[in-house]
Design a protein around this motif. Structure first.
Motif, PDB file in Angstrom:
ATOM      1  N   SER A  53     -85.650   7.001  -0.626  1.00  0.00           N
ATOM      2  CA  SER A  53     -84.352   6.278  -0.771  1.00  0.00           C
ATOM      3  C   SER A  53     -83.572   7.153  -2.051  1.00  0.00           C
ATOM      4  O   SER A  53     -82.471   7.347  -1.612  1.00  0.00           O
ATOM      5  CB  SER A  53     -84.838   5.118  -2.203  1.00  0.00           C
ATOM      6  N   SER A  54     -83.602   8.462  -2.126  1.00  0.00           N
ATOM      7  CA  SER A  54     -82.590   9.653  -2.630  1.00  0.00           C
ATOM      8  C   SER A  54     -82.333  10.223  -0.878  1.00  0.00           C
ATOM      9  O   SER A  54     -80.974  10.426  -1.738  1.00  0.00           O
ATOM     10  CB  SER A  54     -83.689  10.441  -3.509  1.00  0.00           C
ATOM     11  N   ARG A  72     -77.515  -2.092  -5.190  1.00  0.00           N
ATOM     12  CA  ARG A  72     -79.526  -2.417  -5.521  1.00  0.00           C
ATOM     13  C   ARG A  72     -79.448  -3.039  -6.530  1.00  0.00           C
ATOM     14  O   ARG A  72     -81.178  -3.486  -6.439  1.00  0.00           O
ATOM     15  CB  ARG A  72     -79.773  -0.684  -5.378  1.00  0.00           C
ATOM     16  N   SER A 257     -82.134  -0.164   3.537  1.00  0.00           N
ATOM     17  CA  SER A 257     -83.185   0.561   3.257  1.00  0.00           C
ATOM     18  C   SER A 257     -83.284   0.902   2.216  1.00  0.00           C
ATOM     19  O   SER A 257     -84.117   1.252   1.361  1.00  0.00           O
ATOM     20  CB  SER A 257     -83.216   1.269   3.942  1.00  0.00           C
ATOM     21  N   LEU A 258     -82.129   1.976   1.586  1.00  0.00           N
ATOM     22  CA  LEU A 258     -82.191   2.350   0.107  1.00  0.00           C
ATOM     23  C   LEU A 258     -82.328   1.936  -0.850  1.00  0.00           C
ATOM     24  O   LEU A 258     -82.789   1.546  -2.053  1.00  0.00           O
ATOM     25  CB  LEU A 258     -80.722   2.685   0.524  1.00  0.00           C
ATOM     26  N   SER A 259     -81.923   0.158  -0.955  1.00  0.00           N
ATOM     27  CA  SER A 259     -82.505  -0.538  -1.897  1.00  0.00           C
ATOM     28  C   SER A 259     -84.232  -1.384  -1.517  1.00  0.00           C
ATOM     29  O   SER A 259     -84.480  -1.165  -2.633  1.00  0.00           O
ATOM     30  CB  SER A 259     -81.395  -1.925  -1.721  1.00  0.00           C
ATOM     31  N   THR A 261     -86.849   0.273  -0.435  1.00  0.00           N
ATOM     32  CA  THR A 261     -87.066   1.444  -0.685  1.00  0.00           C
ATOM     33  C   THR A 261     -86.841   1.747  -2.202  1.00  0.00           C
ATOM     34  O   THR A 261     -87.580   2.520  -2.918  1.00  0.00           O
ATOM     35  CB  THR A 261     -86.812   2.960   0.428  1.00  0.00           C
ATOM     36  N   GLY A 262     -86.496   1.616  -2.959  1.00  0.00           N
ATOM     37  CA  GLY A 262     -86.034   1.890  -4.075  1.00  0.00           C
ATOM     38  C   GLY A 262     -86.467   1.043  -5.457  1.00  0.00           C
ATOM     39  O   GLY A 262     -87.107   1.114  -6.193  1.00  0.00           O
TER      40      GLY A 262
END
Length: 336
Positions: A53-54, A72, A257-259, A261-262
């Motif tokens: 995510s980072s 997110r 994908s960021l949201s 995985t976070g």
């Protein structure tokens, strides 16, 4: 090994008299439950999802980091509301623990805010290393606030971990002289502050053992939304794209994908802390510093220094030692 404390069965009290004929029996009793490997595994997965995510936060450069956090937070709120409804949980949490839930939400929201700014401004490996050095603070806080044991082994592990962090991060005052204009002071301030908030967040989450993970993540997401919205409008930078959202599917796929995985990382660390102690969970997540540098090399094309590799090895050794904590103390009981 003939070294222990007379009539002391825990680390909550210290007797002033030391005797040569005493052993580590108190330590093996303190750690009699051993390592809960499911909790360690969930903590490792959590760190992996957070690292991915980072990396995505750093990759999506055409969107303000606070806008990414807002998106997110909204997705997490929607997902956790559905989970809370299915499990018939009260959104406000159990009576008598609502203040604790709000404290965790505030600290967690500020943690995410600082993390997003850190990953946007600093190299991924450096930012991850600094932030994942939080086990040093977690070990101290878990000993003081949660009454978790902090024996000689954890002190040694914390020192080795700190050495590894220094070797990986290579502070300019110790290793080299950088020009002032190439050193992002605000980025490192955010990373160091995020380290403290990360440690506080893990310790507070450890105290929320009886609270369902959906309530914890829902409250954290709400506070993240409030904090991100506030700082989105008050920080006067990047005006050229501050209110602009991408119009291509590839950028939106990275944001989603960021949201996701976070969210997965947040749920997993919450579950891990219900199984294993705060110190072990925090140290296990530090193992994902290695993944951060792999991403840095192959995705962002930045080569790590030899000292970074040595520091990474020291961090791995720290994780292994914490995983076999009970066995190490058991061996000490048989040393003459």
């Amino acid at each position: 090994m003939k070294f222990s404390i007379e009539s002391t069965t825990s680390y909550n009290s210290v007797h002033p008299a030391y005797h040569y004929n005493e052993q580590f029996a108190n330590n093996i009793e303190t750690y009699q439950e051993g390592t809960k490997w499911l909790g360690v595994f969930l903590a490792f997965l959590s760190g992996t999802f957070f690292t991915i995510s980072s990396a995505l936060v750093k990759a999506v450069r055409n969107v303000d980091p606070m806008l990414l956090l807002i998106i997110r937070a909204i997705l997490q709120i929607l997902a956790m509301i559905i989970v809370a409804i299915k499990t018939s949980k009260n959104f406000l949490g159990p009576k008598g623990q609502q203040m604790l839930i709000h404290l965790q939400g505030f600290v967690g929201g500020m943690t995410l805010l600082l993390l997003y700014y850190s990953f946007r401004r600093l190299p991924l490996g450096d930012a991850t290393t600094i932030i994942f050095s939080s086990p040093i603070i977690v070990i101290v806080l878990s000993f003081l606030l949660l009454k978790e044991p902090c024996g000689l082994l954890r002190i040694v592990v914390a020192c080795v971990l700190f050495t590894g962090v220094i070797l990986v991060a290579r502070p300019p005052l110790l290793f080299q002289i950088r020009k002032a204009e190439t050193y992002d002071v605000m980025g490192y301030i955010c990373a160091l502050t995020a380290t403290l908030f990360t440690a506080l967040n893990i310790v507070i989450m450890r105290k929320c053992l009886e609270i369902h993970y959906s309530i914890i993540v829902l409250n954290l997401s709400a506070w993240s939304l409030i904090a991100a919205t506030f700082f989105f409008f008050i920080i006067p930078e990047n005006h050229e794209y501050k209110l602009i959202l991408p119009n291509d599917w590839f950028s939106w796929s990275k944001i989603l994908s960021l949201s996701i995985t976070g969210l997965c990382g947040q749920v997993l660390v919450t579950k891990a802390l219900k199984i294993e102690g705060a110190g072990k969970v925090s140290i296990t997540r530090s193992l994902d510093i290695i993944l951060a540098y792999i991403i840095q090399i192959y995705v962002f094309e930045e080569e790590p220094s030899p000292t970074s590799i040595i520091g990474a090895v020291l961090i791995i050794l720290s994780v292994i030692c914490m995983g076999f904590e009970k066995e190490i103390y058991g061996i000490c009981d048989f040393i003459p």
